[in-house]
Design a protein around this motif. Structure first.
Motif, PDB file in Angstrom:
ATOM      1  N   TYR A  18       0.821  -1.226   0.000  1.00  0.00           N
ATOM      2  CA  TYR A  18       0.000   0.000   0.000  1.00  0.00           C
ATOM      3  C   TYR A  18       0.853   1.273   0.000  1.00  0.00           C
ATOM      4  CZ  TYR A  18      -3.019  -3.730   1.649  1.00  0.00           C
ATOM      5  OH  TYR A  18      -3.688  -4.937   1.784  1.00  0.00           O
ATOM      6  N   LEU A  19       2.120   1.150  -0.455  1.00  0.00           N
ATOM      7  CA  LEU A  19       3.036   2.297  -0.549  1.00  0.00           C
ATOM      8  C   LEU A  19       3.392   2.856   0.824  1.00  0.00           C
ATOM      9  CD1 LEU A  19       1.404   4.216  -3.564  1.00  0.00           C
ATOM     10  CD2 LEU A  19       3.123   2.399  -3.626  1.00  0.00           C
ATOM     11  N   SER A  20       3.374   2.013   1.843  1.00  0.00           N
ATOM     12  CA  SER A  20       3.775   2.421   3.190  1.00  0.00           C
ATOM     13  C   SER A  20       4.841   1.450   3.689  1.00  0.00           C
ATOM     14  CB  SER A  20       2.566   2.440   4.128  1.00  0.00           C
ATOM     15  OG  SER A  20       2.021   1.137   4.277  1.00  0.00           O
ATOM     16  N   TYR A  21       5.298   1.686   4.925  1.00  0.00           N
ATOM     17  CA  TYR A  21       6.376   0.868   5.486  1.00  0.00           C
ATOM     18  C   TYR A  21       5.975   0.392   6.875  1.00  0.00           C
ATOM     19  CZ  TYR A  21       8.930   3.094   1.700  1.00  0.00           C
ATOM     20  OH  TYR A  21       9.310   3.543   0.469  1.00  0.00           O
ATOM     21  N   ALA A  22       6.480  -0.769   7.250  1.00  0.00           N
ATOM     22  CA  ALA A  22       6.064  -1.334   8.536  1.00  0.00           C
ATOM     23  C   ALA A  22       7.190  -2.120   9.184  1.00  0.00           C
ATOM     24  CB  ALA A  22       4.843  -2.229   8.346  1.00  0.00           C
ATOM     25  N   VAL A  23       7.077  -2.257  10.483  1.00  0.00           N
ATOM     26  CA  VAL A  23       7.879  -3.189  11.278  1.00  0.00           C
ATOM     27  C   VAL A  23       6.885  -4.094  11.987  1.00  0.00           C
ATOM     28  CG1 VAL A  23       9.353  -3.425  13.308  1.00  0.00           C
ATOM     29  CG2 VAL A  23       9.850  -1.660  11.615  1.00  0.00           C
ATOM     30  N   ARG A  24       7.095  -5.402  11.824  1.00  0.00           N
ATOM     31  CA  ARG A  24       6.146  -6.389  12.342  1.00  0.00           C
ATOM     32  C   ARG A  24       4.788  -6.204  11.644  1.00  0.00           C
ATOM     33  NH1 ARG A  24       9.223  -4.329  16.870  1.00  0.00           N
ATOM     34  NH2 ARG A  24      10.978  -5.794  17.112  1.00  0.00           N
ATOM     35  N   GLU A  25       3.675  -6.493  12.308  1.00  0.00           N
ATOM     36  CA  GLU A  25       2.406  -6.463  11.580  1.00  0.00           C
ATOM     37  C   GLU A  25       1.671  -5.142  11.760  1.00  0.00           C
ATOM     38  OE1 GLU A  25      -0.366  -9.360  12.859  1.00  0.00           O
ATOM     39  OE2 GLU A  25      -0.369  -8.755  14.946  1.00  0.00           O
ATOM     40  N   LEU A  26       0.847  -4.810  10.753  1.00  0.00           N
ATOM     41  CA  LEU A  26       0.043  -3.589  10.819  1.00  0.00           C
ATOM     42  C   LEU A  26      -1.030  -3.740  11.893  1.00  0.00           C
ATOM     43  CD1 LEU A  26       1.407  -3.018   8.071  1.00  0.00           C
ATOM     44  CD2 LEU A  26      -0.807  -2.190   7.245  1.00  0.00           C
ATOM     45  N   PRO A  27      -1.337  -2.648  12.628  1.00  0.00           N
ATOM     46  CA  PRO A  27      -2.478  -2.682  13.550  1.00  0.00           C
ATOM     47  C   PRO A  27      -3.752  -3.050  12.784  1.00  0.00           C
ATOM     48  CG  PRO A  27      -1.195  -0.683  13.845  1.00  0.00           C
ATOM     49  CD  PRO A  27      -0.664  -1.352  12.617  1.00  0.00           C
ATOM     50  N   LYS A  28      -4.703  -3.677  13.499  1.00  0.00           N
ATOM     51  CA  LYS A  28      -5.943  -4.120  12.846  1.00  0.00           C
ATOM     52  C   LYS A  28      -6.654  -2.941  12.168  1.00  0.00           C
ATOM     53  CE  LYS A  28      -9.339  -6.995  11.899  1.00  0.00           C
ATOM     54  NZ  LYS A  28     -10.200  -7.591  12.939  1.00  0.00           N
ATOM     55  N   GLY A  29      -6.675  -1.775  12.833  1.00  0.00           N
ATOM     56  CA  GLY A  29      -7.332  -0.612  12.238  1.00  0.00           C
ATOM     57  C   GLY A  29      -6.717  -0.222  10.915  1.00  0.00           C
ATOM     58  N   CYS A  30      -5.387  -0.322  10.818  1.00  0.00           N
ATOM     59  CA  CYS A  30      -4.687   0.027   9.576  1.00  0.00           C
ATOM     60  C   CYS A  30      -4.945  -1.008   8.485  1.00  0.00           C
ATOM     61  CB  CYS A  30      -3.188   0.137   9.820  1.00  0.00           C
ATOM     62  SG  CYS A  30      -2.718   1.534  10.852  1.00  0.00           S
ATOM     63  N   GLN A  31      -5.017  -2.272   8.863  1.00  0.00           N
ATOM     64  CA  GLN A  31      -5.254  -3.325   7.869  1.00  0.00           C
ATOM     65  C   GLN A  31      -6.552  -3.071   7.105  1.00  0.00           C
ATOM     66  OE1 GLN A  31      -4.964  -7.305   9.570  1.00  0.00           O
ATOM     67  NE2 GLN A  31      -3.303  -6.659  10.923  1.00  0.00           N
ATOM     68  N   LEU A  32      -7.576  -2.644   7.816  1.00  0.00           N
ATOM     69  CA  LEU A  32      -8.861  -2.362   7.178  1.00  0.00           C
ATOM     70  C   LEU A  32      -8.828  -1.026   6.441  1.00  0.00           C
ATOM     71  CD1 LEU A  32     -11.215  -3.487  10.082  1.00  0.00           C
ATOM     72  CD2 LEU A  32     -10.758  -4.727   7.974  1.00  0.00           C
ATOM     73  N   CYS A  33      -8.153  -0.040   7.019  1.00  0.00           N
ATOM     74  CA  CYS A  33      -8.125   1.310   6.454  1.00  0.00           C
ATOM     75  C   CYS A  33      -7.479   1.330   5.074  1.00  0.00           C
ATOM     76  CB  CYS A  33      -7.393   2.253   7.402  1.00  0.00           C
ATOM     77  SG  CYS A  33      -7.294   3.957   6.818  1.00  0.00           S
ATOM     78  N   VAL A  34      -6.316   0.674   4.935  1.00  0.00           N
ATOM     79  CA  VAL A  34      -5.602   0.726   3.649  1.00  0.00           C
ATOM     80  C   VAL A  34      -6.398   0.069   2.534  1.00  0.00           C
ATOM     81  CG1 VAL A  34      -3.316   0.891   4.702  1.00  0.00           C
ATOM     82  CG2 VAL A  34      -4.282  -1.367   4.225  1.00  0.00           C
ATOM     83  N   ARG A  35      -7.302  -0.843   2.895  1.00  0.00           N
ATOM     84  CA  ARG A  35      -8.144  -1.489   1.882  1.00  0.00           C
ATOM     85  C   ARG A  35      -9.425  -0.699   1.608  1.00  0.00           C
ATOM     86  NH1 ARG A  35      -6.744  -6.403   4.932  1.00  0.00           N
ATOM     87  NH2 ARG A  35      -8.870  -6.513   5.750  1.00  0.00           N
ATOM     88  N   GLY A  36      -9.550   0.462   2.226  1.00  0.00           N
ATOM     89  CA  GLY A  36     -10.739   1.293   2.011  1.00  0.00           C
ATOM     90  C   GLY A  36     -11.960   0.785   2.736  1.00  0.00           C
ATOM     91  N   GLU A  37     -11.755  -0.031   3.787  1.00  0.00           N
ATOM     92  CA  GLU A  37     -12.872  -0.670   4.489  1.00  0.00           C
ATOM     93  C   GLU A  37     -13.260   0.037   5.782  1.00  0.00           C
ATOM     94  OE1 GLU A  37     -11.709  -5.136   2.797  1.00  0.00           O
ATOM     95  OE2 GLU A  37     -11.355  -4.644   4.896  1.00  0.00           O
ATOM     96  N   LYS A  38     -12.617   1.181   6.069  1.00  0.00           N
ATOM     97  CA  LYS A  38     -12.905   1.913   7.300  1.00  0.00           C
ATOM     98  C   LYS A  38     -13.700   3.185   7.016  1.00  0.00           C
ATOM     99  CE  LYS A  38     -11.023   0.105  11.128  1.00  0.00           C
ATOM    100  NZ  LYS A  38     -11.322   0.257  12.554  1.00  0.00           N
ATOM    101  N   LEU A  39     -14.860   3.300   7.629  1.00  0.00           N
ATOM    102  CA  LEU A  39     -15.607   4.552   7.629  1.00  0.00           C
ATOM    103  C   LEU A  39     -14.819   5.571   8.447  1.00  0.00           C
ATOM    104  CD1 LEU A  39     -18.558   5.927   7.186  1.00  0.00           C
ATOM    105  CD2 LEU A  39     -18.891   5.305   9.584  1.00  0.00           C
TER     106      LEU A  39
END
Length: 361
Positions: A7-28
């Motif tokens: 998603y054109l971002s960078y991470a260490v370990r796993e993305l927070p659950k909120g971010c996992q949904l947000c980057v896919r456009g699934e967060k209101l």
């Protein structure tokens, strides 16, 4: 190890659950108030959003039903509650979180951003009881001598009395590496799960403040601040070695090119009329005709030009007749007089921002 996400971002370990949904456009995006106990020099909020207003994505909210409807249009799997500081209007924020959970079930993931200034144990208990899954603290990190900062830091400790995910969310401000490191160590010592770092960007409202402090954009075409991305990567590399936190460096490109596009695509499926084409970017593309008397034009197109009625839609609010792009192209060549034909492209959002308008000869 710092890894680049899809998603054109960078991470260490796993993305927070909120971010996992947000980057896919699934967060209101639920904006519950523009009121905030702080006045950060880098705050990007527009003047009208700094008032006591509520929005669900781009939709002004007058009732809980507006929030539920917007979530349904987006096919949202969760919500990010933001502001201002949502705790500045705690009862309202709690009401919306509870309503979303009741409407969509316990798996509907809700995260919330707060300064921490109002995060007393009693207030946090209300959020927890409403069903909040994840809380992100953004204290006045770059003004450590303020009284408010000391209150925020003490209040963050209250969050660990509840069974939810706790993390931090801060901008990557060039020149502030030591403060950012300090906050990461503080969170890690408490047992927090993650620290989100946002690439700092210019906006209409923070432009003067940032320029006065010597910050500059990376180019004439970008709103991103020079040095912010590099500093964020430096923090992630340090954090991976020195803390157990997960990190996510949210880039300006992610917000513009990925998250927004994914959200628009989800919404477009549910709002597109039969005569609209959904583009790869999630915008709606169709033809329009403009004329002083829409009823007269509609009658002419149906009776004289023999356009099937199901291909035409009178949009009185915008003063036009909408139709498939191919029909507009044909009519533009055949119809004489003062009728004006265009191909338009719009966001499928509540405000229907027009992103392109092509006049037809």
């Amino acid at each position: 190890m710092v890894w680049e996400t899809p998603y054109l971002s960078y991470a260490v370990r796993e993305l927070p659950k909120g971010c996992q949904l947000c980057v896919r456009g699934e967060k209101l995006v639920l904006f519950t108030t523009g009121k905030c106990p702080r006045d950060c020099f880098y705050c990007p909020l527009s003047p009208w959003r700094r008032e006591d207003v509520v929005y669900a994505n781009e939709r002004p909210v007058k009732s809980v039903d507006d929030v539920i409807e917007e979530a349904m249009i987006q096919e949202a799997k969760g919500a990010g509650v933001t502001g201002g500081d949502p705790l500045a209007r705690l009862d309202r924020t709690v009401q919306y979180i509870r309503a979303l959970k009741e409407a969509f079930g316990e798996d509907f993931h809700v995260h919330l951003y707060t300064t921490g200034a109002l995060a007393t144990k009693k207030n946090l208990e209300k959020l927890y009881d409403a069903g909040l899954d994840e809380i992100r603290f953004h204290p006045d990190l770059f003004n450590p001598n303020s009284k408010l900062f000391k209150v925020e830091i003490e209040n963050i400790k209250n969050a660990f009395d509840f069974d939810w995910d706790v993390g931090g969310e801060i901008p990557s401000v060039p020149g502030q590496f030591e403060r950012m490191k300090w906050y990461a160590e503080f969170l890690d010592s408490l047992g927090a799960k993650f620290l989100n770092v946002n690439e700092l960007e210019f906006s209409e409202t923070n432009l003067r403040n940032l320029l006065d402090r010597g910050y500059r954009p990376i180019s004439d075409e970008s709103s991103a601040i020079k040095g912010s991305l590099e500093l964020g990567l430096k923090l992630l590399e340090w954090g991976e070695e020195n803390t157990s936190l997960s990190y996510h460096l949210c880039t300006a490109k992610l917000k513009d090119a990925v998250q927004l596009r994914n959200r628009l695509r989800r919404m477009a499926r549910n709002v597109a009329k039969p005569y609209m084409e959904i583009t790869e970017d999630g915008t709606l593309r169709f033809g329009i005709a403009e004329y002083d008397d829409l009823d007269e034009l509609y009658e002419f197109l149906v009776s004289e030009a023999e356009v099937p009625e199901e291909w035409l839609h009178i949009n009185r609010e915008k003063g036009r007749i909408e139709m498939p792009e191919e029909v507009a192209l044909e009519l533009a060549e055949a119809v004489e007089g003062d009728v004006r034909f265009f191909i338009v492209e719009e966001y499928p959002t509540f405000d229907r921002i027009e992103v392109e308008r092509i006049p037809l000869p």
